[in-house]
Design an enzyme around this catalytic site. Structure first.
Site, PDB file in Angstrom:
ATOM      1  N   LEU A  52      36.159  25.310 -38.942  1.00 35.13           N
ATOM      2  CA  LEU A  52      37.085  24.417 -38.249  1.00 35.13           C
ATOM      3  C   LEU A  52      37.170  23.179 -39.119  1.00 35.13           C
ATOM      4  CD1 LEU A  52      35.781  24.709 -34.567  1.00 35.13           C
ATOM      5  CD2 LEU A  52      37.980  25.515 -35.416  1.00 35.13           C
ATOM      6  N   ASP A  53      38.377  22.685 -39.375  1.00 37.69           N
ATOM      7  CA  ASP A  53      38.471  21.507 -40.239  1.00 37.69           C
ATOM      8  C   ASP A  53      37.877  20.288 -39.538  1.00 37.69           C
ATOM      9  OD1 ASP A  53      40.622  19.843 -38.986  1.00 37.69           O
ATOM     10  OD2 ASP A  53      41.847  21.608 -39.377  1.00 37.69           O
ATOM     11  N   GLU A  54      37.717  19.224 -40.293  1.00 38.57           N
ATOM     12  CA  GLU A  54      37.011  18.031 -39.804  1.00 38.57           C
ATOM     13  C   GLU A  54      37.590  17.493 -38.502  1.00 38.57           C
ATOM     14  OE1 GLU A  54      35.462  13.774 -41.722  1.00 38.57           O
ATOM     15  OE2 GLU A  54      36.817  15.068 -42.857  1.00 38.57           O
ATOM     16  N   LYS A  55      38.930  17.532 -38.367  1.00 43.16           N
ATOM     17  CA  LYS A  55      39.562  16.949 -37.182  1.00 43.16           C
ATOM     18  C   LYS A  55      39.688  17.936 -36.027  1.00 43.16           C
ATOM     19  CE  LYS A  55      42.124  13.430 -39.660  1.00 43.16           C
ATOM     20  NZ  LYS A  55      43.427  12.967 -40.107  1.00 43.16           N
TER      21      LYS A  55
END
Length: 196
Positions: A52-55
């Site tokens: 999952l990306d950082e955001k």
């Protein structure tokens, strides 16, 4: 898919907003970032199944079993996301997303595979995000469900942007048969096996 109960360890976590889907980094530019390793004392050889990306936030499976990781990352396993979008998303935009849209991936154009997309009624019961999101006073911000069997980098965000409704918040709520349920950001649950 059963994994050996004695040799491998598996975890279900709620990846918080602002965390990278990795355990540490030797990159000096990333030293100020938040890593999964700060959430729990994970065993040697642990890996995130997909990222999952950082955001983005929500359900992330961790395992020491490379075969399990390969199986879940293959196109056999559904991943469901709840996306809060900027603007009153139209039925036409939802249909376009479900049929497949063109996004950029690795500097090339990529046509996403058909998937399941529908509008959620009301606001899903999710924990409040650590970083505030603009509220309805600035225009509608409805939620949709997107279920994929593929997972290109930032795919859901790119898909909603491709139809004109950028993603404000993205939460993965399901991987196969494993649900986020009422987990809270930062929760870590060790399980005997991952039945996806």
């Amino acid at each position: 898919m059963e994994a050996s109960k004695t040799s491998h360890r598996h975890f279900i976590i709620y990846k918080p907003y602002g965390f990278l889907s990795q355990f540490k980094s030797h990159d000096s530019k990333q030293q100020s970032k938040n890593f999964l390793g700060t959430l729990h004392d994970f065993p040697e050889g642990i890996m995130a199944i997909g990222r999952l990306d950082e955001k983005s936030e929500g359900l992330l499976l961790l395992t020491t079993d490379g075969k399990m990781s390969d199986y879940v990352n293959s196109r056999k396993v559904e991943k469901e996301y709840y996306a809060q979008v900027d603007g009153a998303i139209s039925a036409e935009a939802i249909t376009k997303m479900s049929e497949g849209v063109e996004i950029g991936f690795n500097g090339k154009k990529y046509q996403t595979k058909p998937c399941k997309v529908f509008a959620l009624e009301g606001i899903p019961d999710l924990p409040i995000r650590s970083k505030k999101i603009r509220d309805e006073r600035h225009g509608p911000a409805p939620w949709i469900s997107v279920t994929l069997k593929e997972g290109k980098f930032r795919q859901v965000r790119k898909m909603t942007s491709a139809v004109g409704f950028p993603t404000l918040r993205l939460v993965r709520v399901r991987v196969g048969d494993i649900l986020l349920n009422n987990m809270q950001p930062g929760d870590v649950v060790e399980v005997d096996d991952l039945r996806v």
